[in-house]
Write a protein that holds these residues in place. Structure first.
Motif, PDB file in Angstrom:
ATOM      1  N   GLN A  90       0.820  -1.206   0.000  1.00 63.41           N
ATOM      2  CA  GLN A  90       0.000   0.000   0.000  1.00 63.41           C
ATOM      3  C   GLN A  90       0.858   1.262   0.000  1.00 63.41           C
ATOM      4  OE1 GLN A  90      -2.997  -0.018   3.126  1.00 63.41           O
ATOM      5  NE2 GLN A  90      -3.311  -2.208   2.871  1.00 63.41           N
ATOM      6  N   ILE A  91       1.941   1.241   0.773  1.00 66.95           N
ATOM      7  CA  ILE A  91       2.847   2.395   0.802  1.00 66.95           C
ATOM      8  C   ILE A  91       3.440   2.636  -0.577  1.00 66.95           C
ATOM      9  CG2 ILE A  91       5.079   3.213   1.677  1.00 66.95           C
ATOM     10  CD1 ILE A  91       4.341   1.823   4.349  1.00 66.95           C
ATOM     11  N   MET A  92       3.849   1.580  -1.242  1.00 66.44           N
ATOM     12  CA  MET A  92       4.413   1.713  -2.584  1.00 66.44           C
ATOM     13  C   MET A  92       3.376   2.289  -3.546  1.00 66.44           C
ATOM     14  SD  MET A  92       7.569   0.626  -2.224  1.00 66.44           S
ATOM     15  CE  MET A  92       8.249   0.064  -3.792  1.00 66.44           C
ATOM     16  N   GLU A  93       2.117   1.878  -3.388  1.00 66.20           N
ATOM     17  CA  GLU A  93       1.040   2.409  -4.232  1.00 66.20           C
ATOM     18  C   GLU A  93       0.808   3.896  -3.940  1.00 66.20           C
ATOM     19  OE1 GLU A  93      -2.298  -0.071  -3.437  1.00 66.20           O
ATOM     20  OE2 GLU A  93      -1.654  -1.682  -4.787  1.00 66.20           O
ATOM     21  N   ARG A 152       4.266  12.013   1.627  1.00 65.53           N
ATOM     22  CA  ARG A 152       4.411  12.227   3.059  1.00 65.53           C
ATOM     23  C   ARG A 152       3.490  11.289   3.837  1.00 65.53           C
ATOM     24  NH1 ARG A 152       7.089  17.121   3.991  1.00 65.53           N
ATOM     25  NH2 ARG A 152       6.158  17.396   6.044  1.00 65.53           N
ATOM     26  N   ILE A 153       3.983  10.842   4.997  1.00 69.35           N
ATOM     27  CA  ILE A 153       3.243   9.855   5.791  1.00 69.35           C
ATOM     28  C   ILE A 153       1.879  10.387   6.201  1.00 69.35           C
ATOM     29  CG2 ILE A 153       3.222   8.664   8.026  1.00 69.35           C
ATOM     30  CD1 ILE A 153       6.261   8.286   7.714  1.00 69.35           C
ATOM     31  N   GLN A 154       1.787  11.657   6.586  1.00 70.75           N
ATOM     32  CA  GLN A 154       0.511  12.194   7.059  1.00 70.75           C
ATOM     33  C   GLN A 154      -0.557  12.210   5.963  1.00 70.75           C
ATOM     34  OE1 GLN A 154       3.472  13.881   7.097  1.00 70.75           O
ATOM     35  NE2 GLN A 154       3.143  16.100   6.917  1.00 70.75           N
ATOM     36  N   ASP A 155      -0.139  12.182   4.705  1.00 69.64           N
ATOM     37  CA  ASP A 155      -1.104  12.118   3.602  1.00 69.64           C
ATOM     38  C   ASP A 155      -1.546  10.679   3.328  1.00 69.64           C
ATOM     39  OD1 ASP A 155      -0.902  14.880   3.230  1.00 69.64           O
ATOM     40  OD2 ASP A 155       0.844  14.650   1.919  1.00 69.64           O
ATOM     41  N   ALA A 206       7.740   2.976  10.607  1.00 72.12           N
ATOM     42  CA  ALA A 206       8.508   1.740  10.767  1.00 72.12           C
ATOM     43  C   ALA A 206       8.625   0.999   9.439  1.00 72.12           C
ATOM     44  CB  ALA A 206       7.850   0.844  11.816  1.00 72.12           C
ATOM     45  N   HIS A 207       7.543   0.965   8.681  1.00 73.26           N
ATOM     46  CA  HIS A 207       7.594   0.347   7.346  1.00 73.26           C
ATOM     47  C   HIS A 207       8.530   1.133   6.422  1.00 73.26           C
ATOM     48  CE1 HIS A 207       4.743  -2.938   7.539  1.00 73.26           C
ATOM     49  NE2 HIS A 207       3.861  -2.171   8.146  1.00 73.26           N
ATOM     50  N   MET A 208       8.486   2.456   6.519  1.00 71.55           N
ATOM     51  CA  MET A 208       9.364   3.276   5.690  1.00 71.55           C
ATOM     52  C   MET A 208      10.833   2.979   5.991  1.00 71.55           C
ATOM     53  SD  MET A 208       7.937   5.166   3.432  1.00 71.55           S
ATOM     54  CE  MET A 208       6.520   6.194   3.002  1.00 71.55           C
ATOM     55  N   GLU A 209      11.156   2.853   7.269  1.00 73.87           N
ATOM     56  CA  GLU A 209      12.534   2.508   7.627  1.00 73.87           C
ATOM     57  C   GLU A 209      12.954   1.212   6.945  1.00 73.87           C
ATOM     58  OE1 GLU A 209      13.141   4.481  12.074  1.00 73.87           O
ATOM     59  OE2 GLU A 209      12.666   2.354  11.896  1.00 73.87           O
ATOM     60  N   HIS A 210      12.036   0.229   6.970  1.00 75.17           N
ATOM     61  CA  HIS A 210      12.329  -1.063   6.365  1.00 75.17           C
ATOM     62  C   HIS A 210      12.492  -0.931   4.857  1.00 75.17           C
ATOM     63  CE1 HIS A 210      10.955  -5.398   5.335  1.00 75.17           C
ATOM     64  NE2 HIS A 210      12.242  -5.410   5.660  1.00 75.17           N
ATOM     65  N   LEU A 211      11.587  -0.182   4.215  1.00 71.37           N
ATOM     66  CA  LEU A 211      11.644  -0.025   2.755  1.00 71.37           C
ATOM     67  C   LEU A 211      12.878   0.760   2.317  1.00 71.37           C
ATOM     68  CD1 LEU A 211       7.853   0.689   2.149  1.00 71.37           C
ATOM     69  CD2 LEU A 211       9.118  -1.329   1.369  1.00 71.37           C
ATOM     70  N   VAL A 212      13.271   1.751   3.105  1.00 73.99           N
ATOM     71  CA  VAL A 212      14.485   2.502   2.797  1.00 73.99           C
ATOM     72  C   VAL A 212      15.714   1.611   2.968  1.00 73.99           C
ATOM     73  CG1 VAL A 212      15.970   4.406   3.564  1.00 73.99           C
ATOM     74  CG2 VAL A 212      13.503   4.763   3.308  1.00 73.99           C
ATOM     75  N   ALA A 213      15.712   0.808   4.040  1.00 77.84           N
ATOM     76  CA  ALA A 213      16.849  -0.083   4.291  1.00 77.84           C
ATOM     77  C   ALA A 213      17.023  -1.119   3.183  1.00 77.84           C
ATOM     78  CB  ALA A 213      16.680  -0.777   5.644  1.00 77.84           C
ATOM     79  N   THR A 214      15.911  -1.559   2.594  1.00 77.88           N
ATOM     80  CA  THR A 214      15.982  -2.564   1.528  1.00 77.88           C
ATOM     81  C   THR A 214      16.182  -1.946   0.151  1.00 77.88           C
ATOM     82  OG1 THR A 214      13.564  -2.583   1.320  1.00 77.88           O
ATOM     83  CG2 THR A 214      14.564  -4.203   2.809  1.00 77.88           C
ATOM     84  N   GLY A 215      16.168  -0.604   0.069  1.00 77.47           N
ATOM     85  CA  GLY A 215      16.429   0.067  -1.190  1.00 77.47           C
ATOM     86  C   GLY A 215      15.214   0.276  -2.075  1.00 77.47           C
ATOM     87  N   ALA A 216      14.024  -0.035  -1.568  1.00 80.32           N
ATOM     88  CA  ALA A 216      12.816   0.120  -2.377  1.00 80.32           C
ATOM     89  C   ALA A 216      12.330   1.559  -2.404  1.00 80.32           C
ATOM     90  CB  ALA A 216      11.711  -0.791  -1.853  1.00 80.32           C
ATOM     91  N   VAL A 217      12.631   2.313  -1.336  1.00 82.48           N
ATOM     92  CA  VAL A 217      12.168   3.690  -1.180  1.00 82.48           C
ATOM     93  C   VAL A 217      13.364   4.557  -0.810  1.00 82.48           C
ATOM     94  CG1 VAL A 217      10.721   5.215   0.236  1.00 82.48           C
ATOM     95  CG2 VAL A 217       9.816   3.024  -0.560  1.00 82.48           C
ATOM     96  N   LYS A 239      15.576  11.819   2.065  1.00 88.47           N
ATOM     97  CA  LYS A 239      16.768  12.569   2.432  1.00 88.47           C
ATOM     98  C   LYS A 239      17.077  12.321   3.897  1.00 88.47           C
ATOM     99  CE  LYS A 239      16.245  16.328  -0.932  1.00 88.47           C
ATOM    100  NZ  LYS A 239      16.063  17.786  -1.123  1.00 88.47           N
ATOM    101  N   GLY A 240      18.294  11.893   4.186  1.00 88.92           N
ATOM    102  CA  GLY A 240      18.685  11.630   5.558  1.00 88.92           C
ATOM    103  C   GLY A 240      17.984  10.408   6.116  1.00 88.92           C
ATOM    104  N   LYS A 241      17.796  10.399   7.451  1.00 87.94           N
ATOM    105  CA  LYS A 241      17.134   9.277   8.099  1.00 87.94           C
ATOM    106  C   LYS A 241      15.623   9.391   7.926  1.00 87.94           C
ATOM    107  CE  LYS A 241      20.550   8.365  11.762  1.00 87.94           C
ATOM    108  NZ  LYS A 241      20.752   8.238  13.237  1.00 87.94           N
ATOM    109  N   PRO A 242      14.927   8.258   7.789  1.00 85.85           N
ATOM    110  CA  PRO A 242      13.466   8.302   7.715  1.00 85.85           C
ATOM    111  C   PRO A 242      12.882   9.013   8.930  1.00 85.85           C
ATOM    112  CG  PRO A 242      14.262   6.127   7.111  1.00 85.85           C
ATOM    113  CD  PRO A 242      15.452   6.880   7.642  1.00 85.85           C
ATOM    114  N   ALA A 243      11.908   9.890   8.686  1.00 86.62           N
ATOM    115  CA  ALA A 243      11.278  10.658   9.754  1.00 86.62           C
ATOM    116  C   ALA A 243       9.802  10.845   9.449  1.00 86.62           C
ATOM    117  CB  ALA A 243      11.963  12.019   9.907  1.00 86.62           C
ATOM    118  N   LEU A 244       9.009  11.121  10.492  1.00 81.07           N
ATOM    119  CA  LEU A 244       7.566  11.295  10.314  1.00 81.07           C
ATOM    120  C   LEU A 244       7.253  12.395   9.317  1.00 81.07           C
ATOM    121  CD1 LEU A 244       5.928  10.954  13.854  1.00 81.07           C
ATOM    122  CD2 LEU A 244       5.463   9.560  11.836  1.00 81.07           C
TER     123      LEU A 244
END
Length: 302
Positions: free
Chosen positions: A239-242, A250-253, A276-287, A290-295
Motif C-alpha cells: 500500500q505504501i508503494m502504491e 508524506r506519511i501524514q497524507d 517503521a515500514h518506511m525505515e524497512h523499505l528505505v533499508a531494503t532500497g525500495a524507497v 533525504k537523511g534518516k526516515p522521519a515522520l
C-alpha cells in the motif's frame, strides 16, 4: 483485497478476579482498558504453590492487591517481564517488594536496539525505572516447581520484547508480539519493522499450540494467525508503494487513506507504524528519502 486477519476478541472475566484458564495457568486482568490495551493487562500466574508471575502490569494499587489475593498462601519464585511498556512492567516493583521474588527480562527499556549503548533511544510510554535482576536471552530455560519456561526473543514491538514458552502446555506467553484482538504497534525508535517481521517468522518454526497474549483472549490456532500478520505487514508495504506511485510523498497524507477504517484517534500510532515500514523499505532500497526516515520526511520510489 485487504488481508483478512482471523481476530479473536471474546474474553470472559471480571476485573480483580483470578481465573483458571488452563491446568497450569491463571489470569488476573487489570482495570486499565484503552485503545492500546483492549480490556486491560492480563497478568498470568504459572503453577501452584511455588509460582511465576508474567507481566505484573500497570502501577495500579487495586491490581497489585488483586494479585496478592490470588497469590495468598503461595510463594512467588519468578517475575517474568515480556517488555517494558507502562502497562506491563511497573507493578513488578511492588510485587517484588511484597514477595521477595526476582525479576527476569531481556533488559531495561531500549536495551535491544541495534545501535550503540550510548545512543539508545526510547519512547514516552517506556518504563524507564525497570531493571531486571536477571537478564535472559533467547533459548534460556527457567525452571520452577512443576513448570518449565523457555525464553523466546521476539524484538520488533520493542527491542527488548521476550516471549515465554511454557513447555508443559506448549503455550506461549506472547506479550504484545502477537495478540488476538489487534495487530501489534511497531513504533520507532525502539520498535523496528525488520526485527518484527523476523520475529514473526521465528514463531512459524516453533510448535506452540496456544498463545496467551497480555491483552485479550488466547489464540488457539497460532500459525495461521501469525501467517496472516506477516501477510498484513507485507500488504501495508504494498500500500505504501502504491501511495508513493500515486504521488503521496508524506506519511501524514497516506495514513487517512491506508487506515480509512480505523478510529481517527489511532492515526498518530498508525503514522508511527508507517514510519517503521518506511525505515524497512528505505533499508531494503525500495524507497528513498533525504537523511534518516522521519515522520515529516518526503519519500519517493527508489
Amino acid at each position: 483485497m485487504a488481508v483478512q486477519i482471523p481476530y479473536v476478541r471474546e474474553i470472559e472475566f471480571e476485573y480483580g478476579d483470578c481465573d483458571q484458564v488452563s491446568p497450569l495457568i491463571r489470569r488476573v486482568v487489570a482495570n486499565n482498558p484503552s485503545a492500546f490495551t483492549y480490556k486491560g493487562t492480563g497478568t498470568y500466574i504459572i503453577g501452584e504453590g511455588e509460582v511465576a508471575v508474567v507481566d505484573p502490569g500497570p502501577l495500579l494499587n487495586e491490581h497489585v492487591g488483586a494479585l496478592m489475593r490470588a497469590l495468598e498462601g503461595e510463594t512467588v519464585t519468578h517475575i517474568l517481564i515480556t517488555h517494558t511498556h507502562s502497562d506491563h512492567s511497573p507493578a513488578a516493583a511492588p510485587l517484588k517488594a511484597l514477595t521477595g521474588a526476582e525479576t527476569y527480562a531481556y533488559g531495561p527499556h531500549g536495551s535491544g536496539q541495534l545501535n550503540t549503548p550510548d545512543d539508545v533511544q526510547v519512547e514516552e510510554d517506556g518504563d524507564m525505572a525497570f531493571v531486571p535482576d536477571f537478564e535472559v536471552r533467547h533459548g534460556d530455560i527457567i525452571e520452577g516447581n512443576g513448570w518449565t519456561v523457555e525464553c523466546v526473543y521476539t524484538p520488533g514491538h520493542t527491542s527488548n520484547h521476550m516471549c515465554f514458552a511454557l513447555q508443559e502446555e506448549k503455550a506461549l506467553f506472547s506479550g504484545d508480539h502477537v495478540m488476538g484482538w489487534s495487530t501489534s504497534i511497531v513504533s520507532p525508535p525502539d520498535g523496528n519493522m525488520e526485527q518484527y517481521m523476523a520475529s514473526l517468522r521465528l514463531l512459524l518454526e516453533r510448535d506452540d499450540e496456544v498463545y496467551w497474549p497480555t491483552h485479550g483472549p488466547a489464540i488457539t490456532e497460532p500459525k495461521p494467525f501469525v501467517r496472516s500478520f506477516i501477510e498484513h505487514r507485507e500488504d501495508r508495504e504494498r500500500q505504501i508503494m502504491e501511495q508513493l506511485a500515486a504521488g503521496h510523498t508524506r506519511i501524514q497524507d497516506m495514513v487517512p487513506i491506508m487506515y480509512a477504517a480505523v478510529d481517527k484517534r489511532l492515526y498518530p500510532a498508525a503514522a508511527r507504524s508507517v514510519l517503521a515500514h518506511m525505515e524497512h523499505l528505505v533499508a531494503t532500497g525500495a524507497v528513498a528519502t533525504k537523511g534518516k526516515p522521519a515522520l515529516g520526511g518526503d519519500y519517493w520510489l527508489a
